[in-house]
Design a protein around this motif. Structure first.
Motif, PDB file in Angstrom:
ATOM      1  N   THR A  50       0.900  -1.334   0.144  1.00  0.00           N
ATOM      2  CA  THR A  50       0.039   0.061  -0.126  1.00  0.00           C
ATOM      3  C   THR A  50       0.956   1.138   0.172  1.00  0.00           C
ATOM      4  O   THR A  50       2.041   1.205   0.462  1.00  0.00           O
ATOM      5  CB  THR A  50      -0.959   0.056   1.247  1.00  0.00           C
ATOM      6  OG1 THR A  50      -0.353   0.120   2.376  1.00  0.00           O
ATOM      7  CG2 THR A  50      -2.016  -1.122   1.221  1.00  0.00           C
ATOM      8  N   ASP A  51       0.170   2.137  -0.585  1.00  0.00           N
ATOM      9  CA  ASP A  51       1.040   3.489  -0.416  1.00  0.00           C
ATOM     10  C   ASP A  51       1.144   4.188   0.997  1.00  0.00           C
ATOM     11  O   ASP A  51       2.034   5.019   1.082  1.00  0.00           O
ATOM     12  CB  ASP A  51       0.264   4.542  -1.531  1.00  0.00           C
ATOM     13  CG  ASP A  51       0.444   3.944  -2.893  1.00  0.00           C
ATOM     14  OD1 ASP A  51       1.568   3.345  -3.204  1.00  0.00           O
ATOM     15  OD2 ASP A  51      -0.259   4.370  -3.801  1.00  0.00           O
ATOM     16  N   ARG A  52       0.148   3.629   1.822  1.00  0.00           N
ATOM     17  CA  ARG A  52       0.341   4.426   3.265  1.00  0.00           C
ATOM     18  C   ARG A  52       1.536   3.807   3.892  1.00  0.00           C
ATOM     19  O   ARG A  52       1.940   2.782   3.609  1.00  0.00           O
ATOM     20  CB  ARG A  52      -1.053   4.029   3.758  1.00  0.00           C
ATOM     21  CG  ARG A  52      -2.383   4.265   3.238  1.00  0.00           C
ATOM     22  CD  ARG A  52      -3.436   4.070   4.131  1.00  0.00           C
ATOM     23  NE  ARG A  52      -3.705   2.567   4.093  1.00  0.00           N
ATOM     24  CZ  ARG A  52      -4.044   1.836   3.096  1.00  0.00           C
ATOM     25  NH1 ARG A  52      -4.612   2.415   2.028  1.00  0.00           N
ATOM     26  NH2 ARG A  52      -4.392   0.335   3.391  1.00  0.00           N
ATOM     27  N   ALA A  53       2.053   4.454   4.801  1.00  0.00           N
ATOM     28  CA  ALA A  53       3.221   3.930   5.446  1.00  0.00           C
ATOM     29  C   ALA A  53       2.894   2.866   6.518  1.00  0.00           C
ATOM     30  O   ALA A  53       1.728   2.482   6.769  1.00  0.00           O
ATOM     31  CB  ALA A  53       3.728   5.156   6.422  1.00  0.00           C
ATOM     32  N   GLY A  54       3.738   2.248   6.580  1.00  0.00           N
ATOM     33  CA  GLY A  54       3.458   0.675   7.551  1.00  0.00           C
ATOM     34  C   GLY A  54       4.094   1.165   9.020  1.00  0.00           C
ATOM     35  O   GLY A  54       3.953   2.319   9.347  1.00  0.00           O
ATOM     36  N   ARG A  55       4.635   0.138   9.719  1.00  0.00           N
ATOM     37  CA  ARG A  55       5.120   0.444  10.838  1.00  0.00           C
ATOM     38  C   ARG A  55       6.365  -0.243  11.024  1.00  0.00           C
ATOM     39  O   ARG A  55       6.935  -1.279  10.292  1.00  0.00           O
ATOM     40  CB  ARG A  55       4.070  -0.139  11.944  1.00  0.00           C
ATOM     41  CG  ARG A  55       2.902   0.179  11.792  1.00  0.00           C
ATOM     42  CD  ARG A  55       2.487   1.397  12.364  1.00  0.00           C
ATOM     43  NE  ARG A  55       1.045   1.743  12.540  1.00  0.00           N
ATOM     44  CZ  ARG A  55       0.569   2.381  11.498  1.00  0.00           C
ATOM     45  NH1 ARG A  55       1.118   2.401  10.226  1.00  0.00           N
ATOM     46  NH2 ARG A  55      -0.894   2.459  11.447  1.00  0.00           N
ATOM     47  N   VAL A  56       7.483   0.547  11.538  1.00  0.00           N
ATOM     48  CA  VAL A  56       8.641   0.037  11.740  1.00  0.00           C
ATOM     49  C   VAL A  56       8.870  -0.403  13.551  1.00  0.00           C
ATOM     50  O   VAL A  56       8.635   0.427  14.382  1.00  0.00           O
ATOM     51  CB  VAL A  56       9.753   1.292  11.405  1.00  0.00           C
ATOM     52  CG1 VAL A  56      11.184   0.521  11.733  1.00  0.00           C
ATOM     53  CG2 VAL A  56       9.548   1.711  10.022  1.00  0.00           C
ATOM     54  N   GLY A  62      15.332  -3.760  25.746  1.00  0.00           N
ATOM     55  CA  GLY A  62      14.572  -4.697  26.018  1.00  0.00           C
ATOM     56  C   GLY A  62      12.972  -4.577  25.689  1.00  0.00           C
ATOM     57  O   GLY A  62      12.104  -5.125  25.954  1.00  0.00           O
ATOM     58  N   LYS A  63      12.688  -3.351  25.190  1.00  0.00           N
ATOM     59  CA  LYS A  63      11.294  -2.817  24.877  1.00  0.00           C
ATOM     60  C   LYS A  63      11.206  -2.737  23.474  1.00  0.00           C
ATOM     61  O   LYS A  63      11.989  -2.081  22.849  1.00  0.00           O
ATOM     62  CB  LYS A  63      11.101  -1.612  25.662  1.00  0.00           C
ATOM     63  CG  LYS A  63       9.652  -1.164  25.629  1.00  0.00           C
ATOM     64  CD  LYS A  63       9.414   0.106  26.191  1.00  0.00           C
ATOM     65  CE  LYS A  63       7.943   0.643  26.194  1.00  0.00           C
ATOM     66  NZ  LYS A  63       7.751   1.738  26.819  1.00  0.00           N
ATOM     67  N   VAL A  64       9.917  -3.468  23.034  1.00  0.00           N
ATOM     68  CA  VAL A  64       9.745  -2.995  21.395  1.00  0.00           C
ATOM     69  C   VAL A  64       9.063  -1.740  21.529  1.00  0.00           C
ATOM     70  O   VAL A  64       7.929  -1.405  21.913  1.00  0.00           O
ATOM     71  CB  VAL A  64       8.702  -4.081  21.131  1.00  0.00           C
ATOM     72  CG1 VAL A  64       8.209  -3.970  19.680  1.00  0.00           C
ATOM     73  CG2 VAL A  64       9.383  -5.493  21.153  1.00  0.00           C
ATOM     74  N   MET A  65       9.675  -0.918  20.374  1.00  0.00           N
ATOM     75  CA  MET A  65       8.992   0.557  20.168  1.00  0.00           C
ATOM     76  C   MET A  65       8.613   0.464  18.592  1.00  0.00           C
ATOM     77  O   MET A  65       9.126  -0.115  17.842  1.00  0.00           O
ATOM     78  CB  MET A  65      10.281   1.685  20.042  1.00  0.00           C
ATOM     79  CG  MET A  65      10.875   1.539  21.260  1.00  0.00           C
ATOM     80  SD  MET A  65      10.110   1.946  22.751  1.00  0.00           S
ATOM     81  CE  MET A  65       9.580   3.721  22.218  1.00  0.00           C
ATOM     82  N   VAL A  66       7.325   0.861  18.334  1.00  0.00           N
ATOM     83  CA  VAL A  66       6.798   0.880  17.103  1.00  0.00           C
ATOM     84  C   VAL A  66       6.529   2.357  16.764  1.00  0.00           C
ATOM     85  O   VAL A  66       5.963   3.068  17.571  1.00  0.00           O
ATOM     86  CB  VAL A  66       5.272   0.162  17.294  1.00  0.00           C
ATOM     87  CG1 VAL A  66       4.690   0.252  15.932  1.00  0.00           C
ATOM     88  CG2 VAL A  66       5.459  -1.176  17.704  1.00  0.00           C
ATOM     89  N   THR A  67       7.038   2.517  15.580  1.00  0.00           N
ATOM     90  CA  THR A  67       6.750   3.868  14.927  1.00  0.00           C
ATOM     91  C   THR A  67       6.227   3.662  13.580  1.00  0.00           C
ATOM     92  O   THR A  67       6.306   2.624  12.836  1.00  0.00           O
ATOM     93  CB  THR A  67       8.266   4.681  14.914  1.00  0.00           C
ATOM     94  OG1 THR A  67       8.919   4.105  13.850  1.00  0.00           O
ATOM     95  CG2 THR A  67       8.690   4.737  16.264  1.00  0.00           C
ATOM     96  N   ASP A  68       5.474   5.049  13.124  1.00  0.00           N
ATOM     97  CA  ASP A  68       4.973   5.014  11.890  1.00  0.00           C
ATOM     98  C   ASP A  68       6.019   4.940  10.815  1.00  0.00           C
ATOM     99  O   ASP A  68       7.162   5.664  11.119  1.00  0.00           O
ATOM    100  CB  ASP A  68       4.130   6.280  11.629  1.00  0.00           C
ATOM    101  CG  ASP A  68       2.922   6.053  12.583  1.00  0.00           C
ATOM    102  OD1 ASP A  68       2.404   5.001  12.802  1.00  0.00           O
ATOM    103  OD2 ASP A  68       2.276   6.910  12.732  1.00  0.00           O
ATOM    104  N   GLY A  69       6.160   4.436   9.699  1.00  0.00           N
ATOM    105  CA  GLY A  69       6.906   4.505   8.751  1.00  0.00           C
ATOM    106  C   GLY A  69       7.058   3.426   7.764  1.00  0.00           C
ATOM    107  O   GLY A  69       6.272   2.473   8.099  1.00  0.00           O
ATOM    108  N   PRO A  70       7.859   3.169   6.944  1.00  0.00           N
ATOM    109  CA  PRO A  70       8.791   4.171   6.550  1.00  0.00           C
ATOM    110  C   PRO A  70       8.040   5.181   5.610  1.00  0.00           C
ATOM    111  O   PRO A  70       7.004   5.108   5.343  1.00  0.00           O
ATOM    112  CB  PRO A  70       9.568   3.405   5.577  1.00  0.00           C
ATOM    113  CG  PRO A  70       9.118   2.204   5.025  1.00  0.00           C
ATOM    114  CD  PRO A  70       8.042   1.933   6.310  1.00  0.00           C
TER     115      PRO A  70
END
Length: 119
Positions: A50-56, A62-70
């Motif tokens: 999709t053209d929409r951003a995914g998640r990185v 020890g903590k999982v960080m989720v950010t918008d992108g790429p």
């Protein structure tokens, strides 16, 4: 026969200058190319992302960080993938070089290491 993934990359703006009729013609080229591979038994799972951003996701302390992108503002965007079967890297590159995407960006060719099934 080995499996290869063709990773299609572009600058995120590769198709923005196309008119609607040019875009339809481009989509028809991709369709004809993939139909030819499908008929020859060469094509495996393949999709446009999709053209929409995914998640990185990253693990930090020890903590999982989720950010918008790429984001398309990056230098290159992964726009989709094809999976093919070929006898060698040379044959996979030959197949990839005929892909319409070569007119819009780059294609990374990677051999798939098939993992044994676990019971």
């Amino acid at each position: 026969m080995a499996q290869y993934t063709l990773l299609l990359r572009d600058d995120g703006q590769a198709y923005s200058s196309l008119s609607p009729s040019e875009m339809q013609a481009t989509l028809a080229r991709y369709g004809a190319w993939s139909d030819g591979l499908r008929k020859s038994g060469t094509l495996g799972p393949s999709n446009k992302l999709t053209d929409r951003a995914g998640r990185v996701m990253r693990r930090t302390n020890g903590k999982v960080m989720v950010t918008d992108g790429p984001f398309a503002e990056g230098k290159e965007v992964l726009g989709g993938f094809f999976t093919i079967e070929a006898d060698s890297y040379g044959k996979a590159i030959e197949i990839a070089s005929s892909c319409p995407h070569m007119d819009f960006g780059s294609i990374e060719v990677r051999e798939v290491e098939v993992m044994p099934a676990r019971v």
